[in-house]
Scaffold this motif. Structure first.
Motif, PDB file in Angstrom:
ATOM      1  N   ALA A 105       0.659  -1.114   0.100  1.00 38.81           N
ATOM      2  CA  ALA A 105       0.008   0.071  -0.102  1.00 38.81           C
ATOM      3  C   ALA A 105       0.895   1.372   0.080  1.00 38.81           C
ATOM      4  O   ALA A 105       1.847   1.306   0.879  1.00 38.81           O
ATOM      5  CB  ALA A 105      -0.861   0.106   1.270  1.00 38.81           C
ATOM      6  N   LYS A 106       0.694   2.040  -0.757  1.00 38.48           N
ATOM      7  CA  LYS A 106       1.490   3.325  -1.031  1.00 38.48           C
ATOM      8  C   LYS A 106       0.679   4.466  -0.050  1.00 38.48           C
ATOM      9  O   LYS A 106       1.621   5.372   0.361  1.00 38.48           O
ATOM     10  CB  LYS A 106       1.582   3.879  -2.454  1.00 38.48           C
ATOM     11  CG  LYS A 106       2.215   2.996  -3.246  1.00 38.48           C
ATOM     12  CD  LYS A 106       3.361   2.662  -2.993  1.00 38.48           C
ATOM     13  CE  LYS A 106       4.240   1.861  -4.130  1.00 38.48           C
ATOM     14  NZ  LYS A 106       3.698   0.595  -4.282  1.00 38.48           N
ATOM     15  N   ASN A 107      -0.473   4.350   0.344  1.00 40.28           N
ATOM     16  CA  ASN A 107      -1.143   5.264   1.210  1.00 40.28           C
ATOM     17  C   ASN A 107      -2.266   4.376   1.904  1.00 40.28           C
ATOM     18  O   ASN A 107      -2.647   3.405   1.546  1.00 40.28           O
ATOM     19  CB  ASN A 107      -1.808   6.372   0.205  1.00 40.28           C
ATOM     20  CG  ASN A 107      -1.026   7.496  -0.411  1.00 40.28           C
ATOM     21  OD1 ASN A 107      -0.225   8.057   0.166  1.00 40.28           O
ATOM     22  ND2 ASN A 107      -0.958   6.980  -1.820  1.00 40.28           N
ATOM     23  N   GLU A 140       8.902   6.412  -2.510  1.00 40.55           N
ATOM     24  CA  GLU A 140      10.367   7.162  -2.346  1.00 40.55           C
ATOM     25  C   GLU A 140      10.489   8.202  -1.903  1.00 40.55           C
ATOM     26  O   GLU A 140      11.345   8.665  -1.165  1.00 40.55           O
ATOM     27  CB  GLU A 140      10.767   7.030  -4.050  1.00 40.55           C
ATOM     28  CG  GLU A 140      11.339   5.781  -4.673  1.00 40.55           C
ATOM     29  CD  GLU A 140      11.491   5.907  -6.121  1.00 40.55           C
ATOM     30  OE1 GLU A 140      11.835   7.007  -6.629  1.00 40.55           O
ATOM     31  OE2 GLU A 140      11.774   4.985  -6.820  1.00 40.55           O
ATOM     32  N   GLN A 141       9.587   9.258  -1.985  1.00 44.86           N
ATOM     33  CA  GLN A 141       9.276  10.395  -1.346  1.00 44.86           C
ATOM     34  C   GLN A 141       7.983  10.653  -0.509  1.00 44.86           C
ATOM     35  O   GLN A 141       6.976  10.524  -1.026  1.00 44.86           O
ATOM     36  CB  GLN A 141       9.558  11.518  -2.355  1.00 44.86           C
ATOM     37  CG  GLN A 141      10.940  11.626  -3.053  1.00 44.86           C
ATOM     38  CD  GLN A 141      12.008  12.247  -2.026  1.00 44.86           C
ATOM     39  OE1 GLN A 141      11.660  13.112  -0.898  1.00 44.86           O
ATOM     40  NE2 GLN A 141      13.204  11.872  -2.341  1.00 44.86           N
ATOM     41  N   PRO A 142       8.186  11.049   0.821  1.00 44.37           N
ATOM     42  CA  PRO A 142       6.831  11.208   1.558  1.00 44.37           C
ATOM     43  C   PRO A 142       6.420  12.498   1.178  1.00 44.37           C
ATOM     44  O   PRO A 142       6.807  13.467   0.393  1.00 44.37           O
ATOM     45  CB  PRO A 142       7.568  11.435   3.132  1.00 44.37           C
ATOM     46  CG  PRO A 142       9.029  11.919   2.878  1.00 44.37           C
ATOM     47  CD  PRO A 142       9.511  11.157   1.638  1.00 44.37           C
ATOM     48  N   GLU A 143       5.072  12.685   1.313  1.00 38.78           N
ATOM     49  CA  GLU A 143       4.028  13.507   0.978  1.00 38.78           C
ATOM     50  C   GLU A 143       3.753  14.277   2.153  1.00 38.78           C
ATOM     51  O   GLU A 143       3.601  13.630   3.244  1.00 38.78           O
ATOM     52  CB  GLU A 143       2.855  13.120   0.053  1.00 38.78           C
ATOM     53  CG  GLU A 143       3.427  12.470  -1.166  1.00 38.78           C
ATOM     54  CD  GLU A 143       2.148  11.404  -1.577  1.00 38.78           C
ATOM     55  OE1 GLU A 143       2.249  11.668  -2.925  1.00 38.78           O
ATOM     56  OE2 GLU A 143       1.477  10.702  -1.046  1.00 38.78           O
ATOM     57  N   PRO A 144       3.213  15.528   2.071  1.00 38.36           N
ATOM     58  CA  PRO A 144       2.821  16.323   3.148  1.00 38.36           C
ATOM     59  C   PRO A 144       1.920  15.654   4.333  1.00 38.36           C
ATOM     60  O   PRO A 144       1.942  15.632   5.422  1.00 38.36           O
ATOM     61  CB  PRO A 144       2.286  17.845   2.562  1.00 38.36           C
ATOM     62  CG  PRO A 144       2.909  17.680   1.475  1.00 38.36           C
ATOM     63  CD  PRO A 144       3.434  16.551   0.861  1.00 38.36           C
ATOM     64  N   GLU A 145       0.902  14.864   3.440  1.00 36.22           N
ATOM     65  CA  GLU A 145      -0.099  14.222   4.415  1.00 36.22           C
ATOM     66  C   GLU A 145       0.301  13.270   5.117  1.00 36.22           C
ATOM     67  O   GLU A 145      -0.083  12.443   5.879  1.00 36.22           O
ATOM     68  CB  GLU A 145      -1.324  13.634   3.435  1.00 36.22           C
ATOM     69  CG  GLU A 145      -1.021  12.950   2.185  1.00 36.22           C
ATOM     70  CD  GLU A 145      -0.715  13.828   0.791  1.00 36.22           C
ATOM     71  OE1 GLU A 145      -0.964  13.151  -0.037  1.00 36.22           O
ATOM     72  OE2 GLU A 145      -0.337  14.952   1.120  1.00 36.22           O
ATOM     73  N   ASP A 146       1.740  12.653   4.939  1.00 34.86           N
ATOM     74  CA  ASP A 146       2.366  11.434   5.493  1.00 34.86           C
ATOM     75  C   ASP A 146       2.612  11.819   6.918  1.00 34.86           C
ATOM     76  O   ASP A 146       2.689  11.044   7.983  1.00 34.86           O
ATOM     77  CB  ASP A 146       3.468  11.044   4.933  1.00 34.86           C
ATOM     78  CG  ASP A 146       3.200  10.262   3.396  1.00 34.86           C
ATOM     79  OD1 ASP A 146       2.307   9.339   3.792  1.00 34.86           O
ATOM     80  OD2 ASP A 146       3.811  10.448   2.588  1.00 34.86           O
ATOM     81  N   ALA A 147       3.031  13.252   7.068  1.00 34.08           N
ATOM     82  CA  ALA A 147       2.955  13.629   8.449  1.00 34.08           C
ATOM     83  C   ALA A 147       2.002  13.086   9.452  1.00 34.08           C
ATOM     84  O   ALA A 147       2.201  12.792  10.610  1.00 34.08           O
ATOM     85  CB  ALA A 147       3.343  15.173   8.700  1.00 34.08           C
ATOM     86  N   GLU A 148       0.838  13.366   9.013  1.00 39.46           N
ATOM     87  CA  GLU A 148      -0.393  12.848   9.798  1.00 39.46           C
ATOM     88  C   GLU A 148      -0.723  11.342   9.736  1.00 39.46           C
ATOM     89  O   GLU A 148      -1.012  10.691  10.772  1.00 39.46           O
ATOM     90  CB  GLU A 148      -1.596  13.575   9.481  1.00 39.46           C
ATOM     91  CG  GLU A 148      -2.900  13.329  10.315  1.00 39.46           C
ATOM     92  CD  GLU A 148      -4.143  14.094   9.776  1.00 39.46           C
ATOM     93  OE1 GLU A 148      -5.198  13.901  10.488  1.00 39.46           O
ATOM     94  OE2 GLU A 148      -4.036  14.971   9.113  1.00 39.46           O
ATOM     95  N   ASN A 149      -0.632  10.750   8.415  1.00 39.52           N
ATOM     96  CA  ASN A 149      -1.056   9.367   7.982  1.00 39.52           C
ATOM     97  C   ASN A 149       0.080   8.519   8.594  1.00 39.52           C
ATOM     98  O   ASN A 149      -0.550   7.332   9.270  1.00 39.52           O
ATOM     99  CB  ASN A 149      -0.965   9.082   6.508  1.00 39.52           C
ATOM    100  CG  ASN A 149      -2.266   9.941   5.678  1.00 39.52           C
ATOM    101  OD1 ASN A 149      -3.229  10.396   6.620  1.00 39.52           O
ATOM    102  ND2 ASN A 149      -2.014  10.083   4.445  1.00 39.52           N
ATOM    103  N   GLY A 191      13.507  18.030   8.883  1.00 42.67           N
ATOM    104  CA  GLY A 191      13.426  16.549   8.610  1.00 42.67           C
ATOM    105  C   GLY A 191      12.217  16.252   7.814  1.00 42.67           C
ATOM    106  O   GLY A 191      11.266  16.906   7.563  1.00 42.67           O
ATOM    107  N   GLN A 192      12.185  15.062   7.272  1.00 41.42           N
ATOM    108  CA  GLN A 192      10.888  14.469   6.567  1.00 41.42           C
ATOM    109  C   GLN A 192      10.509  13.132   7.090  1.00 41.42           C
ATOM    110  O   GLN A 192      11.286  12.621   7.998  1.00 41.42           O
ATOM    111  CB  GLN A 192      11.391  13.869   5.079  1.00 41.42           C
ATOM    112  CG  GLN A 192      11.675  15.192   4.420  1.00 41.42           C
ATOM    113  CD  GLN A 192      11.934  14.632   2.900  1.00 41.42           C
ATOM    114  OE1 GLN A 192      11.941  13.184   2.543  1.00 41.42           O
ATOM    115  NE2 GLN A 192      12.295  15.281   2.007  1.00 41.42           N
ATOM    116  N   THR A 193       9.315  13.024   7.196  1.00 44.55           N
ATOM    117  CA  THR A 193       8.594  11.905   7.727  1.00 44.55           C
ATOM    118  C   THR A 193       9.217  10.693   7.196  1.00 44.55           C
ATOM    119  O   THR A 193       9.452  10.299   6.153  1.00 44.55           O
ATOM    120  CB  THR A 193       7.104  11.938   7.333  1.00 44.55           C
ATOM    121  OG1 THR A 193       6.681  13.032   8.058  1.00 44.55           O
ATOM    122  CG2 THR A 193       6.437  10.572   8.111  1.00 44.55           C
ATOM    123  N   PRO A 194       9.859   9.656   8.278  1.00 49.75           N
ATOM    124  CA  PRO A 194      10.509   8.407   7.634  1.00 49.75           C
ATOM    125  C   PRO A 194       9.724   7.270   7.020  1.00 49.75           C
ATOM    126  O   PRO A 194       9.846   6.230   7.575  1.00 49.75           O
ATOM    127  CB  PRO A 194      11.308   8.045   8.834  1.00 49.75           C
ATOM    128  CG  PRO A 194      10.259   8.581  10.071  1.00 49.75           C
ATOM    129  CD  PRO A 194       9.675   9.657   9.538  1.00 49.75           C
TER     130      PRO A 194
END
Length: 349
Positions: free
Chosen positions: A16-18, A162-171, A152-155
């Motif tokens: 799953a990517k998201n 390959e690259q986190p997206e802004p919504e990953d900070a919450e997801n 930093g970026q969400t790990p």
């Protein structure tokens, strides 16, 4: 057990990517470990299997933005620094992984952010890949931490995207995350929503929290065929008096203790008394659970579907039985279940 016994064919499309739009509406497979029966449900149906006197144990660790991208001094070469754990507040020391590692030496300075807003110096080479960095920052500790995390970026693991997206900070954070220190989300906990918690309250299903600061050890490749020779990385484990009391009371009165995720499984099993109780603790654990293993605390577990040959799959198989869990994974592949931290869930009763 051998490493190769936990191998299976998993394609990128099955990861799953998201996450689903609603946290509690992913697929849920239910495996009855005694009979091997499998049911296909939706995650919010999980409370149908529990009631008054049962207790869910969840991991309230909080993921921090652990990935930094910068430049090496003089050459300007691109580097990625993965923050693992803080070693000293006043000294601004961090245990990290640097990629590429081969040309990073003690004394090298690394620069991050616009106009080199953050500078770090390599002060130790702990392993072939690991490093200790001292960040050079003149402000207060609070200002330093804010500036560091802003870079930093969400790990999210690269094998997810390959690259986190802004919504990953919450997801990539549970709704109950509280204590900062993890470099990966306790994935099974991502499925719990406020609505689901409210429904648990209506059914008198209890919950409690322990803290296991999840590191990258769960994702390190196991490079030995004989699993008894594999050594897990240490993770910080904190069990409060309240959590220990709730778990022990549940066991004594015959209720079910439900361990949510691989980190909770190892946390609950790290130090168990001869009376099959847990005690409050603040320690480090490198416990590695794989079949065969005799569990003392969990009566049921919740897990995501994990990668082939992963230590998390091994822990799940130790609880549910190797053949039955591997059969469940085969069913998941046939029925389009999604794997990884944003994927679907497995309940073993």
């Amino acid at each position: 057990m051998k490493l190769s016994q936990f191998n299976f064919n998993l394609t990128k499309e099955q990861i799953a990517k998201n996450p689903p739009r609603w946290r509690d509406e992913c697929k849920l497979m239910v495996l009855h470990k005694d009979s091997g029966e499998i049911e296909h449900k939706v995650f919010k149906d999980i409370i149908d299997y529990f009631g008054k006197g049962d207790t869910f144990v969840l991991n309230d660790t909080k993921v921090f933005p652990a990935k930094l991208f910068g430049k090496k001094e003089k050459t300007g070469a691109d580097i990625m620094v993965f923050l693992l754990r803080e070693l000293g507040k006043e000294q601004r020391l961090w245990d990290v992984i640097v990629e590429p590692a081969r040309k990073i030496r003690i004394g090298n300075k690394l620069y991050f952010g616009d106009d080199d807003a953050m500078v770090a110096e390599v002060i130790d080479n702990t392993t072939s890949r690991g490093r200790t960095l001292r960040f050079l920052y003149d402000g207060s500790y609070e200002e330093f931490k804010q500036a560091l995390f802003a870079l930093g970026q969400t790990p999210v693991p690269e094998w997810v995207k390959e690259q986190p997206e802004p919504e990953d900070a919450e997801n990539f954070q549970t709704i109950f995350a509280k204590h900062e220190g993890a470099v990966s989300a306790p994935a099974a906990g991502l499925h719990f929503s406020r609505e689901l918690f409210n429904r648990m309250i209506l059914k008198d299903i209890d919950r409690t929290f322990i803290t296991v600061h999840m590191g990258i050890g769960h994702f390190r490749r196991v490079d030995v065929e004989d699993l008894s020779k594999h050594r897990m990385d240490c993770e910080r484990l904190i069990i409060s008096q309240e959590a220990a009391d709730k778990v022990n009371r549940t066991k004594k009165r015959g209720g079910k203790v439900v361990a949510v995720g691989a980190t909770v499984i190892r946390g609950l099993e790290t130090y168990v008394t001869t009376d099959h109780e847990i005690r409050p603790t603040d320690t480090w654990t490198n416990k590695f659970i794989f079949p065969p293993y005799d569990f003392s605390i969990p009566d049921a577990i919740v897990s995501n579907f994990h990668l082939p040959e992963s230590t998390m799959l091994m822990s799940v198989a130790a609880f549910g039985g190797f053949e039955k869990v591997m059969n469940a994974y085969e069913e998941a592949l046939k029925n389009d279940y999604k794997f990884g931290p944003y994927g679907d869930a497995l309940l073993i009763l």
